[in-house]
Design a protein around this motif. Sequence first.
Motif, PDB file in Angstrom:
ATOM      1  N   ARG A 208       9.632 -21.443  54.736  1.00 43.06           N
ATOM      2  CA  ARG A 208       9.642 -22.875  55.025  1.00 43.06           C
ATOM      3  C   ARG A 208       8.229 -23.416  55.165  1.00 43.06           C
ATOM      4  O   ARG A 208       7.910 -24.500  54.642  1.00 43.06           O
ATOM      5  CB  ARG A 208      10.430 -23.134  56.321  1.00 43.06           C
ATOM      6  N   ALA A 209       7.357 -22.654  55.848  1.00 43.02           N
ATOM      7  CA  ALA A 209       5.971 -23.088  56.023  1.00 43.02           C
ATOM      8  C   ALA A 209       5.239 -23.166  54.692  1.00 43.02           C
ATOM      9  O   ALA A 209       4.328 -23.986  54.515  1.00 43.02           O
ATOM     10  CB  ALA A 209       5.239 -22.134  56.972  1.00 43.02           C
ATOM     11  N   ALA A 210       5.655 -22.322  53.739  1.00 43.28           N
ATOM     12  CA  ALA A 210       5.026 -22.329  52.418  1.00 43.28           C
ATOM     13  C   ALA A 210       5.550 -23.438  51.523  1.00 43.28           C
ATOM     14  O   ALA A 210       5.043 -23.631  50.417  1.00 43.28           O
ATOM     15  CB  ALA A 210       5.225 -20.978  51.738  1.00 43.28           C
ATOM     16  N   GLY A 211       6.592 -24.155  51.983  1.00 40.55           N
ATOM     17  CA  GLY A 211       7.089 -25.296  51.219  1.00 40.55           C
ATOM     18  C   GLY A 211       8.524 -25.206  50.754  1.00 40.55           C
ATOM     19  O   GLY A 211       9.001 -26.100  50.049  1.00 40.55           O
ATOM     20  N   ALA A 212       9.240 -24.146  51.115  1.00 37.31           N
ATOM     21  CA  ALA A 212      10.630 -24.002  50.670  1.00 37.31           C
ATOM     22  C   ALA A 212      11.488 -25.145  51.203  1.00 37.31           C
ATOM     23  O   ALA A 212      11.417 -25.482  52.389  1.00 37.31           O
ATOM     24  CB  ALA A 212      11.198 -22.660  51.126  1.00 37.31           C
ATOM     25  N   THR A 213      12.288 -25.712  50.331  1.00 38.89           N
ATOM     26  CA  THR A 213      13.189 -26.796  50.727  1.00 38.89           C
ATOM     27  C   THR A 213      14.651 -26.399  50.625  1.00 38.89           C
ATOM     28  O   THR A 213      15.534 -27.152  51.052  1.00 38.89           O
ATOM     29  CB  THR A 213      12.962 -28.032  49.845  1.00 38.89           C
ATOM     30  N   ALA A 214      14.930 -25.223  50.037  1.00 41.12           N
ATOM     31  CA  ALA A 214      16.314 -24.783  49.858  1.00 41.12           C
ATOM     32  C   ALA A 214      16.384 -23.267  49.930  1.00 41.12           C
ATOM     33  O   ALA A 214      15.406 -22.562  49.658  1.00 41.12           O
ATOM     34  CB  ALA A 214      16.877 -25.275  48.525  1.00 41.12           C
ATOM     35  N   LEU A 215      17.556 -22.778  50.301  1.00 43.50           N
ATOM     36  CA  LEU A 215      17.841 -21.350  50.383  1.00 43.50           C
ATOM     37  C   LEU A 215      19.090 -21.059  49.578  1.00 43.50           C
ATOM     38  O   LEU A 215      20.097 -21.769  49.715  1.00 43.50           O
ATOM     39  CB  LEU A 215      18.074 -20.943  51.844  1.00 43.50           C
ATOM     40  N   LEU A 216      19.032 -20.022  48.740  1.00 43.34           N
ATOM     41  CA  LEU A 216      20.249 -19.503  48.119  1.00 43.34           C
ATOM     42  C   LEU A 216      20.702 -18.310  48.940  1.00 43.34           C
ATOM     43  O   LEU A 216      19.935 -17.364  49.144  1.00 43.34           O
ATOM     44  CB  LEU A 216      20.001 -19.077  46.674  1.00 43.34           C
ATOM     45  N   ALA A 217      21.938 -18.347  49.413  1.00 38.84           N
ATOM     46  CA  ALA A 217      22.489 -17.249  50.203  1.00 38.84           C
ATOM     47  C   ALA A 217      23.731 -16.701  49.502  1.00 38.84           C
ATOM     48  O   ALA A 217      24.626 -17.463  49.135  1.00 38.84           O
ATOM     49  CB  ALA A 217      22.855 -17.730  51.611  1.00 38.84           C
ATOM     50  N   ILE A 218      23.758 -15.397  49.311  1.00 36.17           N
ATOM     51  CA  ILE A 218      24.941 -14.721  48.786  1.00 36.17           C
ATOM     52  C   ILE A 218      25.566 -13.984  49.961  1.00 36.17           C
ATOM     53  O   ILE A 218      24.956 -13.060  50.511  1.00 36.17           O
ATOM     54  CB  ILE A 218      24.572 -13.758  47.643  1.00 36.17           C
ATOM     55  N   VAL A 219      26.738 -14.432  50.375  1.00 38.27           N
ATOM     56  CA  VAL A 219      27.372 -13.908  51.585  1.00 38.27           C
ATOM     57  C   VAL A 219      28.793 -13.477  51.229  1.00 38.27           C
ATOM     58  O   VAL A 219      29.628 -14.308  50.880  1.00 38.27           O
ATOM     59  CB  VAL A 219      27.402 -14.961  52.707  1.00 38.27           C
ATOM     60  N   LEU A 220      29.046 -12.183  51.334  1.00 34.22           N
ATOM     61  CA  LEU A 220      30.321 -11.621  50.911  1.00 34.22           C
ATOM     62  C   LEU A 220      30.990 -10.893  52.076  1.00 34.22           C
ATOM     63  O   LEU A 220      30.333 -10.514  53.047  1.00 34.22           O
ATOM     64  CB  LEU A 220      30.095 -10.649  49.752  1.00 34.22           C
ATOM     65  N   PRO A 221      32.320 -10.706  51.991  1.00 32.14           N
ATOM     66  CA  PRO A 221      32.999  -9.953  53.052  1.00 32.14           C
ATOM     67  C   PRO A 221      32.357  -8.571  53.213  1.00 32.14           C
ATOM     68  O   PRO A 221      31.950  -7.970  52.216  1.00 32.14           O
ATOM     69  CB  PRO A 221      34.432  -9.818  52.526  1.00 32.14           C
ATOM     70  N   ARG A 222      32.143  -8.164  54.470  1.00 30.46           N
ATOM     71  CA  ARG A 222      32.729  -8.676  55.697  1.00 30.46           C
ATOM     72  C   ARG A 222      31.835  -9.660  56.421  1.00 30.46           C
ATOM     73  O   ARG A 222      31.907  -9.774  57.651  1.00 30.46           O
ATOM     74  CB  ARG A 222      33.070  -7.515  56.610  1.00 30.46           C
ATOM     75  N   TYR A 223      31.067 -10.441  55.766  1.00 25.73           N
ATOM     76  CA  TYR A 223      30.259 -11.527  56.316  1.00 25.73           C
ATOM     77  C   TYR A 223      29.326 -11.052  57.449  1.00 25.73           C
ATOM     78  O   TYR A 223      29.633 -11.230  58.627  1.00 25.73           O
ATOM     79  CB  TYR A 223      31.138 -12.665  56.841  1.00 25.73           C
ATOM     80  N   PRO A 224      28.198 -10.449  57.114  1.00 27.10           N
ATOM     81  CA  PRO A 224      27.277  -9.979  58.158  1.00 27.10           C
ATOM     82  C   PRO A 224      26.871 -11.118  59.096  1.00 27.10           C
ATOM     83  O   PRO A 224      26.521 -12.215  58.660  1.00 27.10           O
ATOM     84  CB  PRO A 224      26.075  -9.472  57.360  1.00 27.10           C
ATOM     85  N   ARG A 225      26.931 -10.837  60.388  1.00 26.22           N
ATOM     86  CA  ARG A 225      26.567 -11.850  61.380  1.00 26.22           C
ATOM     87  C   ARG A 225      25.143 -12.335  61.165  1.00 26.22           C
ATOM     88  O   ARG A 225      24.851 -13.531  61.295  1.00 26.22           O
ATOM     89  CB  ARG A 225      26.721 -11.272  62.793  1.00 26.22           C
ATOM     90  N   GLU A 226      24.230 -11.411  60.818  1.00 25.84           N
ATOM     91  CA  GLU A 226      22.838 -11.801  60.598  1.00 25.84           C
ATOM     92  C   GLU A 226      22.706 -12.809  59.462  1.00 25.84           C
ATOM     93  O   GLU A 226      21.873 -13.714  59.519  1.00 25.84           O
ATOM     94  CB  GLU A 226      21.990 -10.572  60.291  1.00 25.84           C
ATOM     95  N   ALA A 227      23.525 -12.647  58.436  1.00 24.47           N
ATOM     96  CA  ALA A 227      23.469 -13.582  57.311  1.00 24.47           C
ATOM     97  C   ALA A 227      23.925 -14.970  57.741  1.00 24.47           C
ATOM     98  O   ALA A 227      23.310 -15.984  57.392  1.00 24.47           O
ATOM     99  CB  ALA A 227      24.322 -13.072  56.156  1.00 24.47           C
ATOM    100  N   LEU A 228      25.009 -15.035  58.493  1.00 26.13           N
ATOM    101  CA  LEU A 228      25.509 -16.330  58.962  1.00 26.13           C
ATOM    102  C   LEU A 228      24.516 -16.983  59.916  1.00 26.13           C
ATOM    103  O   LEU A 228      24.302 -18.202  59.868  1.00 26.13           O
ATOM    104  CB  LEU A 228      26.867 -16.149  59.628  1.00 26.13           C
ATOM    105  N   ASP A 229      23.878 -16.168  60.777  1.00 23.37           N
ATOM    106  CA  ASP A 229      22.843 -16.707  61.664  1.00 23.37           C
ATOM    107  C   ASP A 229      21.673 -17.262  60.853  1.00 23.37           C
ATOM    108  O   ASP A 229      21.094 -18.302  61.198  1.00 23.37           O
ATOM    109  CB  ASP A 229      22.333 -15.619  62.609  1.00 23.37           C
ATOM    110  N   ALA A 230      21.326 -16.569  59.768  1.00 18.28           N
ATOM    111  CA  ALA A 230      20.198 -17.007  58.937  1.00 18.28           C
ATOM    112  C   ALA A 230      20.507 -18.338  58.252  1.00 18.28           C
ATOM    113  O   ALA A 230      19.622 -19.197  58.102  1.00 18.28           O
ATOM    114  CB  ALA A 230      19.862 -15.946  57.891  1.00 18.28           C
ATOM    115  N   LEU A 231      21.758 -18.541  57.842  1.00 19.35           N
ATOM    116  CA  LEU A 231      22.134 -19.821  57.240  1.00 19.35           C
ATOM    117  C   LEU A 231      21.968 -20.952  58.237  1.00 19.35           C
ATOM    118  O   LEU A 231      21.429 -22.020  57.913  1.00 19.35           O
ATOM    119  CB  LEU A 231      23.581 -19.768  56.744  1.00 19.35           C
ATOM    120  N   ARG A 232      22.423 -20.711  59.453  1.00 23.20           N
ATOM    121  CA  ARG A 232      22.289 -21.749  60.479  1.00 23.20           C
ATOM    122  C   ARG A 232      20.823 -22.018  60.803  1.00 23.20           C
ATOM    123  O   ARG A 232      20.419 -23.170  61.011  1.00 23.20           O
ATOM    124  CB  ARG A 232      23.069 -21.333  61.729  1.00 23.20           C
TER     125      ARG A 232
END
Length: 282
Positions: A176-200
């Motif tokens: 984000r500090a480098a200028g990122a404005t969007a994130l692509l997230a690939i999240v598949l079952p069983r849905y890692p908690r860390e991935a969902l936290d990262a999206l938020r």
Amino acid sequence: MNDGAVRTGGRVLDLFQGARLTPTQRRIAHSLVQHGASAAYLSAAEVAELAGVSQPSVTRFAMALGYAGYPALRRELRSLADVPASPPETGENETQRALRAESRHLERMADDLGDLGAVEQAAALLAGSRPLPVLGLRAAAPLAGYFGYFAAKVLPDVRVLDGGGTTLLDRLDQARAAGATALLAIVLPRYPREALDALREARELGMAVVAITDSAVSPAAESADVALPAPVGTQLVFDLHTGPMAMAMVLLQAVCDAAPEPVQRRLEEFEATAARRHIFEA
């Protein structure tokens, strides 16, 4: 789930396609899809307990879908569960049946992609992000790497985030500090908690989130600006990810289409470099 349960879950999912659901309603929908035919015989209280929500939330969910109440929705679910399944392919082994189910997943995806609006919206968000972080943890890590490998040929700064732990959010901060404005997230079952936290966390940082996930009502869809559903195969010991991989390449094609001139220039530069370095044999 067995093949019949997968088909029933797909029919149930059709009820929710295009509906604008709150996060609580997404949890209810996800529970109904995951439990397929058995969910059609649960009371509103049992569905509420299954989804971890209140019983009135189940009633409001049914009404949001256009039903008079939960009993009317349950009747519809029961009718779907009672639809005869396609006769099994005679003489085929488990592996053949699993691969044929994948073919049906891809056919359904192809039908859904008759309208490319969501894919094009996602591509526009990703094409303008410098750098572009690509998140995939656990089972999704290889797919994030796959997308990142090819995306790096046409985009100047692609950062694959395929490891969890305490540094994951640091790397999001850095992107984000480098200028990122969007994130692509690939999240598949069983849905890692860390991935969902990262999206938020990405949303908190002001980044748009594009999620490739297994259904429109997966937990990842709750935090996504654009969710691109791609079903996974569930008939072998471990899931088949043919659908998400295909969706990743469809999305990358749309990113390329969003900026054809710079993409073509970078591809030509890569080919020249590859020839000079003799990277490939053919």
